[in-house]
Design a protein around this motif. Sequence first.
Motif, mmCIF file in Angstrom:
data_model
loop_
_atom_site.group_PDB
_atom_site.id
_atom_site.type_symbol
_atom_site.label_atom_id
_atom_site.label_comp_id
_atom_site.label_asym_id
_atom_site.label_seq_id
_atom_site.Cartn_x
_atom_site.Cartn_y
_atom_site.Cartn_z
ATOM 1 N N MET A 1 84.882 82.577 15.731
ATOM 2 C CA MET A 1 84.590 82.073 17.085
ATOM 3 C C MET A 1 83.800 83.097 17.895
ATOM 4 N N GLU A 2 82.815 82.608 18.636
ATOM 5 C CA GLU A 2 82.020 83.495 19.491
ATOM 6 C C GLU A 2 82.899 84.088 20.588
ATOM 7 N N PRO A 3 82.669 85.323 20.950
ATOM 8 C CA PRO A 3 83.440 85.874 22.079
ATOM 9 C C PRO A 3 83.090 85.177 23.391
ATOM 10 N N VAL A 4 84.039 85.103 24.270
ATOM 11 C CA VAL A 4 83.731 84.614 25.616
ATOM 12 C C VAL A 4 83.194 85.792 26.427
ATOM 13 N N THR A 5 82.504 85.491 27.507
ATOM 14 C CA THR A 5 82.005 86.556 28.386
ATOM 15 C C THR A 5 82.707 86.476 29.727
ATOM 16 N N ILE A 6 83.320 87.568 30.095
ATOM 17 C CA ILE A 6 83.981 87.674 31.405
ATOM 18 C C ILE A 6 83.037 88.438 32.328
ATOM 19 N N TRP A 7 82.692 87.816 33.435
ATOM 20 C CA TRP A 7 81.795 88.463 34.404
ATOM 21 C C TRP A 7 82.606 89.075 35.535
ATOM 22 N N THR A 8 82.219 90.300 35.868
ATOM 23 C CA THR A 8 82.847 90.960 37.016
ATOM 24 C C THR A 8 81.784 91.779 37.736
ATOM 25 N N TYR A 9 82.181 92.553 38.728
ATOM 26 C CA TYR A 9 81.235 93.427 39.402
ATOM 27 C C TYR A 9 81.004 94.677 38.564
ATOM 28 N N ASP A 10 79.829 95.282 38.756
ATOM 29 C CA ASP A 10 79.551 96.541 38.037
ATOM 30 C C ASP A 10 80.395 97.681 38.596
#
Length: 215
Positions: A1-10
């Motif tokens: 399964m492809e990894p999910v991407t978690i978006w946050t601030y830099d």
Amino acid sequence: MEPVTIWTYDWVPAGPRGFVRDLRLRWACREAGLTYTVATVRFEDRETGHLDRQPFGQVPFLEDGEVRLFESGAALLHLAERSEVLMPRDPAGRADVLQWTIAALNSVELVTLPWWYLAIRGDADNGVTGWMAQRLDHLERELAQRDWLAAGRFTVADIVMADVLRVKRVRAFGSRPATEAYVARVTARPAFAAALAEQMEHFETADRARATGGD
Ligand SMILES: N[C@@H](CCC(=O)N[C@@H](CS)C(=O)NCC(=O)O)C(=O)O
């Protein structure tokens, strides 16, 4: 399964570190054994830079193939669809998890967040205090009856509820031993400790990059 991407601030200032809500998603992925990568948007651009992904300029948001989700609760329920660890598949257990996840956000955080916001501005004895105490008292009665919120075992509902309640200031008045034990029990999970450490490291790495002009 492809990894999910978690978006946050830099990067974020010191205050919110450890409480930025990408932690909820990191924690859930770790509990479920789902692989993930972390992507960032510039904190300074939050009002303008990613409104196509998060209409309020906030984090977190999640990408899973073609699926893009903002709102930590929605993203967590999506992850729970990917793993039975986070939510059982029988209709009654699933319904229990859904109702307690929404309750954490819409009945508890709905009150604790404005209270906290007023409190950090020096108005701890504000008009929301009684409302919050009442909500926490009702929750105390529930938590005195069982170890986990929903479906008779740990689920994604515990991630959200414990994340809302682990703000110490919110629990600093009144005696609610079952709530204290609950927060201790849920946050003792290794996946929480790992997600917390990872978030702290993420922002500390950003500090170092900024200090050396790497931003
Ligand atoms: N209801 C949203 C709240 C998101 C939220 O408050 N995010 C904070 C970080 S934890 C944020 O982006 N704050 C910056 C801002 O509001 O400008 C969710 O659960 O995803």
